[in-house]
Write a protein that holds these residues in place. Structure first.
Motif, PDB file in Angstrom:
ATOM      1  N   ASN A  19       0.815  -1.212   0.000  1.00 27.24           N
ATOM      2  CA  ASN A  19       0.000   0.000   0.000  1.00 27.24           C
ATOM      3  C   ASN A  19       0.858   1.276   0.000  1.00 27.24           C
ATOM      4  OD1 ASN A  19       0.837   0.485   2.623  1.00 27.24           O
ATOM      5  ND2 ASN A  19      -1.083  -0.131   3.561  1.00 27.24           N
ATOM      6  N   TYR A  21       2.579   2.641   2.313  1.00 30.18           N
ATOM      7  CA  TYR A  21       2.472   3.440   3.531  1.00 30.18           C
ATOM      8  C   TYR A  21       3.484   2.959   4.569  1.00 30.18           C
ATOM      9  CZ  TYR A  21       0.434   5.807   7.552  1.00 30.18           C
ATOM     10  OH  TYR A  21       0.246   6.596   8.642  1.00 30.18           O
ATOM     11  N   HIS A  22       4.285   3.904   5.056  1.00 29.17           N
ATOM     12  CA  HIS A  22       5.198   3.631   6.161  1.00 29.17           C
ATOM     13  C   HIS A  22       4.966   4.715   7.197  1.00 29.17           C
ATOM     14  CE1 HIS A  22       7.632   0.416   4.477  1.00 29.17           C
ATOM     15  NE2 HIS A  22       7.568   1.053   3.323  1.00 29.17           N
ATOM     16  N   LEU A  23       4.651   4.318   8.393  1.00 27.92           N
ATOM     17  CA  LEU A  23       4.366   5.284   9.450  1.00 27.92           C
ATOM     18  C   LEU A  23       5.493   6.291   9.604  1.00 27.92           C
ATOM     19  CD1 LEU A  23       2.618   6.306  11.786  1.00 27.92           C
ATOM     20  CD2 LEU A  23       3.862   4.702  13.266  1.00 27.92           C
ATOM     21  N   GLN A  24       6.734   5.824   9.610  1.00 30.09           N
ATOM     22  CA  GLN A  24       7.871   6.715   9.851  1.00 30.09           C
ATOM     23  C   GLN A  24       8.070   7.758   8.747  1.00 30.09           C
ATOM     24  OE1 GLN A  24       8.068   3.424   9.488  1.00 30.09           O
ATOM     25  NE2 GLN A  24       9.496   2.986   7.831  1.00 30.09           N
ATOM     26  N   ASP A  25       7.373   7.623   7.641  1.00 29.11           N
ATOM     27  CA  ASP A  25       7.453   8.598   6.550  1.00 29.11           C
ATOM     28  C   ASP A  25       6.336   9.642   6.621  1.00 29.11           C
ATOM     29  OD1 ASP A  25       9.586   7.179   5.510  1.00 29.11           O
ATOM     30  OD2 ASP A  25       8.321   6.000   4.149  1.00 29.11           O
ATOM     31  N   GLN A  26       5.443   9.515   7.588  1.00 29.42           N
ATOM     32  CA  GLN A  26       4.281  10.390   7.660  1.00 29.42           C
ATOM     33  C   GLN A  26       4.598  11.664   8.436  1.00 29.42           C
ATOM     34  OE1 GLN A  26       1.861   9.356   5.591  1.00 29.42           O
ATOM     35  NE2 GLN A  26       3.356   7.708   5.326  1.00 29.42           N
ATOM     36  N   VAL A  27       4.099  12.781   7.937  1.00 28.85           N
ATOM     37  CA  VAL A  27       4.409  14.088   8.521  1.00 28.85           C
ATOM     38  C   VAL A  27       4.018  14.148  10.006  1.00 28.85           C
ATOM     39  CG1 VAL A  27       2.265  15.202   7.762  1.00 28.85           C
ATOM     40  CG2 VAL A  27       4.292  16.587   8.192  1.00 28.85           C
ATOM     41  N   GLY A  28       2.857  13.619  10.344  1.00 32.19           N
ATOM     42  CA  GLY A  28       2.416  13.667  11.741  1.00 32.19           C
ATOM     43  C   GLY A  28       3.342  12.901  12.663  1.00 32.19           C
ATOM     44  N   PHE A  29       3.804  11.751  12.216  1.00 32.83           N
ATOM     45  CA  PHE A  29       4.715  10.941  13.017  1.00 32.83           C
ATOM     46  C   PHE A  29       6.054  11.655  13.215  1.00 32.83           C
ATOM     47  CE2 PHE A  29       7.973   7.606  13.396  1.00 32.83           C
ATOM     48  CZ  PHE A  29       7.499   6.932  14.516  1.00 32.83           C
ATOM     49  N   ARG A  32       5.606  14.617  15.525  1.00 32.31           N
ATOM     50  CA  ARG A  32       5.457  14.187  16.919  1.00 32.31           C
ATOM     51  C   ARG A  32       6.806  13.821  17.519  1.00 32.31           C
ATOM     52  NH1 ARG A  32       4.534   9.369  19.364  1.00 32.31           N
ATOM     53  NH2 ARG A  32       4.021   8.303  17.435  1.00 32.31           N
TER      54      ARG A  32
END
Length: 153
Positions: A19, A21-29, A32
């Motif tokens: 998909n 999607y990698h959490l560590q690539d997300q702006v919010g993560f 934070r």
């Protein structure tokens, strides 16, 4: 090579999953994690105030007396949060709260002499906190980062 460099290499080397999607690539993560780092640096320098409490004191120092709700707007806090911050600062004798002369529902907040002295003592530490937070970046990168971050705010 630093831990951050190693982590960046690991992130860049990962194969995208189906998909993408990698959490560590997300702006919010990422924001934070950067925020957590900044809060830890803040606490190491100013242990007896929270960042929101310091923000309230610093803004009151800048603008003087204002309504509690207006202060919340200035420092990006909702009414309930700013009320709790002000209550804690008042209990410590750093701010005074009074009712508006005409509109008795409106609460006015101002620094006490002790609050003014405290914030003046803390400004050099606040500058140090900003410098330490931005330390992994070059001067140019830090300026660019702050400009870009301000566009998101």
């Amino acid at each position: 090579m630093s831990t951050e460099d190693n982590l960046l290499r690991l992130v860049e080397a990962e194969e995208p999953d189906e998909n993408g999607y990698h959490l560590q690539d997300q702006v919010g993560f990422i924001l934070r994690k950067a925020h957590q780092r900044h809060v830890a640096i803040f606490a190491a320098h100013i242990a007896d105030l929270t960042p929101p409490q310091f923000a309230a004191l610093a803004k009151l120092y800048d603008i003087g007396e204002t309504s509690q709700n207006q202060l919340g707007t200035f420092i990006a806090m909702d009414a309930a949060t700013v009320k709790g911050v002000i209550d804690r600062l008042k209990a410590r004798g750093l701010v005074d709260v009074s009712k508006h002369d005409v509109d008795k529902r409106r609460l006015l907040v101002n620094l006490t002499a002790e609050g003014r002295e405290a914030v003046e003592r803390l400004f050099p530490l606040a500058r140090t906190i900003t410098e330490e937070t931005l330390a992994p970046l070059s001067t140019r990168e830090a300026a660019t980062f702050m400009r870009l971050l301000a566009k998101l705010a």
